[in-house]
Scaffold this active site. Structure first.
Site, PDB file in Angstrom:
ATOM      1  N   VAL A 134       0.895  -1.152   0.102  1.00  0.00           N
ATOM      2  CA  VAL A 134       0.132   0.146   0.001  1.00  0.00           C
ATOM      3  C   VAL A 134       0.968   1.202  -0.135  1.00  0.00           C
ATOM      4  CG1 VAL A 134      -1.866  -1.242   1.049  1.00  0.00           C
ATOM      5  CG2 VAL A 134      -0.259   0.174   2.549  1.00  0.00           C
ATOM      6  N   CYS A 135       0.242   2.318  -0.358  1.00  0.00           N
ATOM      7  CA  CYS A 135       0.678   3.626  -0.471  1.00  0.00           C
ATOM      8  C   CYS A 135       2.042   3.874  -1.434  1.00  0.00           C
ATOM      9  CB  CYS A 135       1.238   4.025   1.063  1.00  0.00           C
ATOM     10  SG  CYS A 135       2.179   5.689   1.558  1.00  0.00           S
ATOM     11  N   ILE A 136       3.288   4.001  -1.099  1.00  0.00           N
ATOM     12  CA  ILE A 136       4.271   4.198  -1.943  1.00  0.00           C
ATOM     13  C   ILE A 136       5.036   2.865  -2.081  1.00  0.00           C
ATOM     14  CG2 ILE A 136       6.091   4.615  -0.278  1.00  0.00           C
ATOM     15  CD1 ILE A 136       5.863   6.398  -3.909  1.00  0.00           C
ATOM     16  N   SER A 192      -3.146  -0.787  -2.690  1.00  0.00           N
ATOM     17  CA  SER A 192      -4.164   0.391  -2.433  1.00  0.00           C
ATOM     18  C   SER A 192      -3.186   1.651  -1.849  1.00  0.00           C
ATOM     19  CB  SER A 192      -4.961  -0.349  -1.340  1.00  0.00           C
ATOM     20  OG  SER A 192      -6.154   0.830  -0.984  1.00  0.00           O
TER      21      SER A 192
END
Lengths: 220, 220
Positions: A134-136, A192
């Site tokens: 998720v995220c980066i 995500s």
């Protein structure tokens, strides 16, 4: 009881794992009945003052020791964990994923990935075990899988610059809202946006909780 | 939108705020529709290596800067926050609550409380605004309120030694299981054992989520 590996990268959004994302992941996995295997690389990291957002010149911490704060001490050196020990893998975000687990934050598509992190991601995907990021953290996955699995589908949300960088590493970027996730069924990869887009902890939580649920459903 | 203050004490169970408890609190408050005002004292703290559990001799960090990791930078010096700015107050646990916000971990019932922390707790209770404290943080509340509100009801779970220390500071200790909370309706104080008893993050979360719910229901 499914064993889900969680790779941390320090403790704090600007120089380590994003703490909210990491804790929400651990809680969602525990509530889903999984056994969590928390790990991090044993390596030095730079330090950012989270009150000012400024780098602390000359300061050095250890990624495994700082990650142990989130793990309450129950953590392993990633070098000691094999894909065969796990049923799936989850990588929360935070700048640590792009500064410590790899150097995407500094070098973009030309980044290098920590060898033990690259090994585990490659082995998990090769074994057809589910992987969530998720995220980066999907940037890291794109770099590792780019050559072996061209066109694997990922999201980091809506940021065009980062999406372009992922594409140049071999991924196909899918735009995704914060409360949803993208699933590459062929490669069993779930991603995500979390705090790439989230305006609140609840927004980050919704996408992460759905990602954990989807990960558990992909288990054999 | 209710404004709920959250007092942090660093970042990590052994020398700061218990990270799971802090994040679960922030998420539950956000999901309950509250606006969160995160704060910590601007003071030095000792450092514990969370991988080994051992003190790091000579190492010093700043409680406000470390707490900012959990707050993603959105945090205030507690000295600048008044009870009139808030509708209620929540104090997560971790050794930071007993080593930094006060020195209960070293001196037991003879402990001293950080003056700004003591001021805010005293003013919130005097204003009949709800106060919640989990894990070891109720020890802090017992010390602050012991003289003014003898017999106020608190829990830290089932540990008889700590319960006795709370009683000697003026509180009445109520035994409580990990998934429940104790409410002192007269003084609007809510407490739950969290990681004083929790064997898993889900267990800690259940009591904290119920405490947040109870806190929101006590708001005027």
């Amino acid at each position: 009881m499914a064993k889900i590996g969680v790779i941390l990268s320090g403790c704090g959004v600007y120089d380590g794992s994003e703490i909210h994302e990491a804790v929400i992941t651990l809680l969602a996995l525990d509530r889903a009945g999984a056994e969590v295997v928390i790990m991090a690389p044993d390596m030095e990291q730079a330090v950012v003052n989270h009150l000012t957002g400024e780098p602390v010149e000359g300061a050095v911490r250890n990624v495994l020791e700082e990650s142990a704060r989130i793990a309450r001490g129950k953590i392993s050196d990633i070098a000691k964990i094999q894909a065969g020990d796990l049923d799936a893998l989850f990588i929360p975000g935070g700048f640590g994923a792009a500064k410590n687990l790899c150097d995407f934050a500094f070098k973009g598509p030309d980044c290098s990935v920590h060898p033990e992190v690259a090994r585990l991601i490659r082995d998990i995907v090769a074994a057809h075990k589910p992987l969530a990021a998720v995220c980066i953290a999907p940037a890291l996955v794109a770099k590792v899988l780019g050559e072996d699995k061209p066109g694997h589908e990922l999201t980091i949300g809506t940021d065009e610059g980062t999406a372009g960088a992922l594409a140049s590493m071999g991924a196909t970027h899918i735009t995704c809202p914060v409360n949803e996730f993208v699933i590459d069924k062929q490669n069993k990869i779930i991603t995500s946006p979390a705090y790439m887009l989230a305006g609140s902890i609840s927004e980050a939580a919704e996408g992460i909780e759905k990602s954990v649920q989807a990960l558990m459903e992909l288990l054999d």
